[in-house]
Design a protein around this motif. Structure first.
Motif, mmCIF file in Angstrom:
data_model
loop_
_atom_site.group_PDB
_atom_site.id
_atom_site.type_symbol
_atom_site.label_atom_id
_atom_site.label_comp_id
_atom_site.label_asym_id
_atom_site.label_seq_id
_atom_site.Cartn_x
_atom_site.Cartn_y
_atom_site.Cartn_z
ATOM 1 N N THR A 27 0.835 -1.205 0.000
ATOM 2 C CA THR A 27 0.000 0.000 0.000
ATOM 3 C C THR A 27 0.867 1.251 0.000
ATOM 4 O O THR A 27 0.569 2.238 -0.697
ATOM 5 C CB THR A 27 -0.919 0.000 1.234
ATOM 6 O OG1 THR A 27 -1.743 -1.167 1.213
ATOM 7 C CG2 THR A 27 -1.816 1.226 1.242
ATOM 8 N N GLU A 28 1.957 1.219 0.762
ATOM 9 C CA GLU A 28 2.855 2.370 0.775
ATOM 10 C C GLU A 28 3.561 2.535 -0.562
ATOM 11 O O GLU A 28 3.803 3.668 -1.012
ATOM 12 C CB GLU A 28 3.858 2.224 1.911
ATOM 13 C CG GLU A 28 3.215 2.352 3.298
ATOM 14 C CD GLU A 28 4.193 2.095 4.427
ATOM 15 O OE1 GLU A 28 3.867 2.447 5.575
ATOM 16 O OE2 GLU A 28 5.273 1.537 4.167
ATOM 17 N N LEU A 29 3.886 1.422 -1.228
ATOM 18 C CA LEU A 29 4.453 1.526 -2.567
ATOM 19 C C LEU A 29 3.448 2.127 -3.544
ATOM 20 O O LEU A 29 3.795 2.960 -4.396
ATOM 21 C CB LEU A 29 4.899 0.136 -3.051
ATOM 22 C CG LEU A 29 5.477 0.081 -4.479
ATOM 23 C CD1 LEU A 29 6.721 0.961 -4.587
ATOM 24 C CD2 LEU A 29 5.796 -1.348 -4.873
ATOM 25 N N LEU A 30 2.177 1.745 -3.402
ATOM 26 C CA LEU A 30 1.132 2.328 -4.247
ATOM 27 C C LEU A 30 1.004 3.822 -3.979
ATOM 28 O O LEU A 30 0.783 4.612 -4.912
ATOM 29 C CB LEU A 30 -0.190 1.617 -3.973
ATOM 30 C CG LEU A 30 -1.413 2.138 -4.742
ATOM 31 C CD1 LEU A 30 -1.209 1.946 -6.235
ATOM 32 C CD2 LEU A 30 -2.674 1.417 -4.280
ATOM 33 N N PHE A 31 1.159 4.234 -2.719
ATOM 34 C CA PHE A 31 1.103 5.657 -2.395
ATOM 35 C C PHE A 31 2.218 6.413 -3.102
ATOM 36 O O PHE A 31 1.998 7.509 -3.655
ATOM 37 C CB PHE A 31 1.218 5.842 -0.879
ATOM 38 C CG PHE A 31 1.374 7.270 -0.453
ATOM 39 C CD1 PHE A 31 0.277 8.106 -0.361
ATOM 40 C CD2 PHE A 31 2.629 7.781 -0.143
ATOM 41 C CE1 PHE A 31 0.416 9.434 0.027
ATOM 42 C CE2 PHE A 31 2.780 9.097 0.250
ATOM 43 C CZ PHE A 31 1.678 9.925 0.333
ATOM 44 N N LEU A 82 -6.351 13.519 1.255
ATOM 45 C CA LEU A 82 -7.189 12.409 0.806
ATOM 46 C C LEU A 82 -6.366 11.153 0.576
ATOM 47 O O LEU A 82 -6.754 10.048 0.985
ATOM 48 C CB LEU A 82 -7.925 12.810 -0.471
ATOM 49 C CG LEU A 82 -8.844 11.753 -1.091
ATOM 50 C CD1 LEU A 82 -9.970 11.387 -0.131
ATOM 51 C CD2 LEU A 82 -9.417 12.250 -2.414
ATOM 52 N N MET A 83 -5.218 11.289 -0.073
ATOM 53 C CA MET A 83 -4.343 10.133 -0.303
ATOM 54 C C MET A 83 -3.825 9.565 1.015
ATOM 55 O O MET A 83 -3.750 8.347 1.196
ATOM 56 C CB MET A 83 -3.178 10.537 -1.210
ATOM 57 C CG MET A 83 -3.584 10.889 -2.637
ATOM 58 S SD MET A 83 -2.200 11.565 -3.600
ATOM 59 C CE MET A 83 -0.986 10.253 -3.438
ATOM 60 N N LEU A 88 -2.485 5.740 3.847
ATOM 61 C CA LEU A 88 -1.507 5.781 4.937
ATOM 62 C C LEU A 88 -2.151 5.807 6.316
ATOM 63 O O LEU A 88 -1.431 5.908 7.311
ATOM 64 C CB LEU A 88 -0.607 7.017 4.784
ATOM 65 C CG LEU A 88 0.213 7.113 3.498
ATOM 66 C CD1 LEU A 88 1.091 8.343 3.531
ATOM 67 C CD2 LEU A 88 1.050 5.858 3.282
ATOM 68 N N ALA A 89 -3.462 5.727 6.383
ATOM 69 C CA ALA A 89 -4.178 5.750 7.668
ATOM 70 C C ALA A 89 -3.859 7.011 8.461
ATOM 71 O O ALA A 89 -3.761 6.990 9.684
ATOM 72 C CB ALA A 89 -3.850 4.501 8.494
ATOM 73 N N VAL A 90 -3.693 8.135 7.753
ATOM 74 C CA VAL A 90 -3.425 9.425 8.388
ATOM 75 C C VAL A 90 -4.632 10.315 8.132
ATOM 76 O O VAL A 90 -4.836 10.798 7.018
ATOM 77 C CB VAL A 90 -2.147 10.078 7.824
ATOM 78 C CG1 VAL A 90 -1.922 11.437 8.469
ATOM 79 C CG2 VAL A 90 -0.955 9.176 8.067
#
Length: 484
Positions: A27-31, A82-83, A88-90
Motif C-alpha cells: 500500500t505504501e508503494l502504491l502511495f 485524501l491520499m 496511509l491511515a493518516v
C-alpha cells in the motif's frame, strides 16, 4: 506560518520476515507510485507561484494574481490529505477555511496572509524530493530482488560478452571480468536479492514516514487554529445552552414561584373578606392583611415583568407575533412589516426581538420620533458558508424612525460582559457573527440594519449567552440609547 511538529500516528508494526508480504508495504508503494504525478505538478506550481509572484509583485494586479495562485496550493493539500487518509491511515483534518476580506485592501490582505496556503506551498518542494527519491529507491529494491531470484532462468538469453582474457560469457557483468554465469555466482546473486527484498519495506517506510510528517505538520490545522475552532464551537453551544436555560427559568418561574404567590394572594383575599368591616377585629389585623395582599399583588406584577424580561412568552408564537405585540405596546406609532416565512433559531429570534425592543424604545425615549417602521426580511449571509454548510439566507431587521437623528455607537463606553444602549446591542449582534449598520444624520432620522444568521453559528466569536439580549427585552432600561 509554521506549526509545532506533531508526530503522525504510528501504523501497525510489521515483522522483518513478513515485511515483503505485508499489505502495508505494498500500500505504501502504491502511495509513492500514485503520488509521483501530483508531486511533479506540485513542483511546477511551486515554481509558478515563485516566478509569477516575484515578476509581478511590483503591481497591485500582480499581487492579486500571486495571491490567487498561492490560494490554489490548498487544492494540493486537499489531494494529499485524501491520499494519506486512503493509503496511509493518516486522518488529517482540513485547516481553517479561507475567509475573503472586505474591501479592496482587505481582499488582498486575505489572499497574501492566508497561512494554510503558505504552509501548503511550503509542502510542495520537500514532498517532491521525498516522493521521487522514495519511489526510485522502492522500485529498485523491489525490481532488483525479483530479477535476482529469477536470474537462473533468463540469464541464458543474454548476449555473449568477451572478457579481457578473450573468453566468452553469457550473464550479468560486475566490474571488468566478473560475470554471473556459474551456479555458485547465480546462487550468490539470488541471496543478495533476498536480502534487498527484506530491506525494501524498511527503506520505503522511512520515506513514507517523512511524507506523513509533512502531511500532518504542513497540511493540517495548527494547534492554535484547532484551539480557536474548539473555542468557537463551544461558544456557539453556549449561546444555544443559554437560550435553553432562559426558557427553563421562565417556565419554572411561571409554573412554580408565580403559582405559589397566586395561591398566597387568594388566601389573603379570603382572609380580607372574612375580616370585613363591622366585625370585631383584633388590633390592626385588617390593615396588615390588606397591606400583605397589596404587596403580594405588586410582587406578582414584578415577577411577570422579570419572566417577560428573561424570555418573553410571546416569542413562543414566533417572531412575527412577538413583534406585533411589541408594536401594539409601543409608546409611539409603530408600522410593522414582516415577510411571510421568515423564521430562525429560537436564540436568534430572541436576539432579534431584543434588538427591535431596544431600538423602538430608543426612538421613543431619545429620538422623540413620531413614527417607527420595523421591517423583517431575508438577507444575504453575514459570512461565507463554512465547509459542509449549506448556503443559507440570513435575517435582516431594519428599524427606521423620523426622529432627530444623531445617534452614534461608542463601544468604549460599553461595560464588559453586559450591553448598554447601541454599543451593547452591537456586541450582542457580533456574538452570533451578525452585523449592525447605523445611519443617523442629525435631523434626518435614524436607520439601523441588523443582519443575523438563521442559526447560531458554531464559530461565534463571542458567546457569553443571551442573558444580555434578553435583558434588553424589558424595554432597554439598562441604558438604552446612551450612545445618542
Amino acid at each position: 506560518m509554521s506549526s509545532p511538529v506533531t508526530p503522525p500516528p504510528t501504523p501497525q508494526h510489521v515483522g522483518f520476515f513478513r515485511g515483503p508480504f505485508a499489505r502495508r508495504s505494498w500500500t505504501e508503494l502504491l502511495f509513492l507510485l500514485a503520488g509521483i504525478v501530483p508531486a511533479a505538478l506540485g513542483l511546477a506550481w511551486f515554481v509558478v507561484v515563485v516566478a509569477v509572484g516575484v515578476s509581478l509583485a511590483w503591481t497591485v494586479v500582480g499581487l492579486f494574481v500571486g495571491g490567487w495562485l498561492l490560494l490554489g496550493t490548498r487544492a494540493f493539500g486537499a489531494l494529499y490529505r485524501l491520499m494519506g487518509r486512503a493509503m496511509l491511515a493518516v486522518d488529517v483534518p482540513p485547516p481553517a477555511p479561507f475567509r475573503r476580506g472586505t474591501g479592496f485592501w482587505g481582499r488582498l490582505r486575505a489572499l497574501l496572509g492566508d497561512v494554510p496556503s503558505w504552509r501548503a506551498w511550503a509542502f510542495l518542494l520537500p514532498s517532491f524530493v521525498v516522493s521521487v527519491v522514495g519511489l526510485v529507491v522502492s522500485v529498485v529494491f523491489v525490481a532488483a530482488p525479483l530479477g535476482a531470484l529469477t536470474y537462473g532462468f533468463w540469464y541464458r538469453f543474454l548476449p555473449l560478452q568477451q572478457a579481457a582474457d578473450g573468453t566468452m560469457h553469457r550473464g550479468t557483468q560486475y566490474g571488468t571480468d566478473w560475470f554471473v554465469d556459474t551456479p555458485g555466482r547465480i546462487w550468490l546473486q539470488a541471496a543478495g536479492g533476498v536480502v534487498m527484498l527484506f530491506l525494501w519495506p524498511y527503506l520505503e517506510r522511512a520515506f513514507v514516514h517523512l511524507e506523513r510528517l509533512l502531511i500532518v505538520n504542513l497540511l493540517g490545522p495548527t494547534r492554535a487554529s484547532q484551539r480557536v475552532g474548539e473555542l468557537e464551537r463551544s461558544r456557539g453551544r453556549a449561546v444555544e445552552d443559554a437560550d435553553d436555560r432562559l426558557r427553563r427559568i421562565e417556565r419554572d418561574l411561571h409554573d412554580g414561584t408565580q403559582a405559589r404567590l397566586v395561591a398566597v394572594a387568594m388566601q389573603l383575599g379570603e382572609a380580607k373578606e372574612q375580616l370585613a368591616p363591622g366585625e370585631p377585629v383584633p388590633g390592626d389585623a385588617l390593615a396588615l392583611v390588606s397591606q400583605a395582599h397589596d404587596a403580594t399583588k405588586d410582587a406578582l406584577v414584578e415577577l411577570r415583568e422579570i419572566a417577560r424580561g428573561i424570555r418573553p412568552p410571546v416569542l413562543d408564537a414566533g417572531l412575527a407575533h412577538a413583534l406585533a405585540t411589541l408594536a401594539a405596546r409601543s409608546p409611539v406609532r409603530t408600522v410593522l412589516d414582516v415577510e411571510p416565512g421568515v423564521s430562525a433559531a429560537p436564540a436568534i429570534e430572541a436576539l432579534a426581538y431584543a434588538a427591535a425592543s431596544e431600538l423602538v424604545t430608543n426612538a421613543a425615549k431619545h429620538a422623540h420620533a413620531s413614527t417607527v417602521w420595523v421591517l423583517v426580511e431575508p438577507a444575504a449571509p453575514t459570512r461565507p458558508p463554512r465547509p459542509g454548510e449549506q448556503p443559507a439566507t440570513a435575517l435582516r431587521l431594519r428599524v427606521r424612525d423620523d426622529g432627530r437623528g444623531g445617534a452614534v455607537v461608542n463601544l468604549a463606553d460599553a461595560p464588559a460582559g453586559r450591553g448598554s444602549g447601541l454599543a451593547g446591542l452591537v456586541e450582542r449582534v457580533r456574538a452570533v457573527d451578525g452585523t449592525l449598520t447605523l445611519v443617523s444624520p442629525p435631523g434626518g432620522g435614524t436607520r439601523v440594519d441588523v443582519v443575523l444568521p438563521l442559526a447560531v453559528p458554531s464559530g461565534s466569536r463571542a458567546a457569553t449567552g443571551l442573558q444580555a439580549a434578553a435583558h434588553a427585552t424589558t424595554g432597554g432600561d439598562d441604558g438604552a440609547g446612551a450612545d445618542r
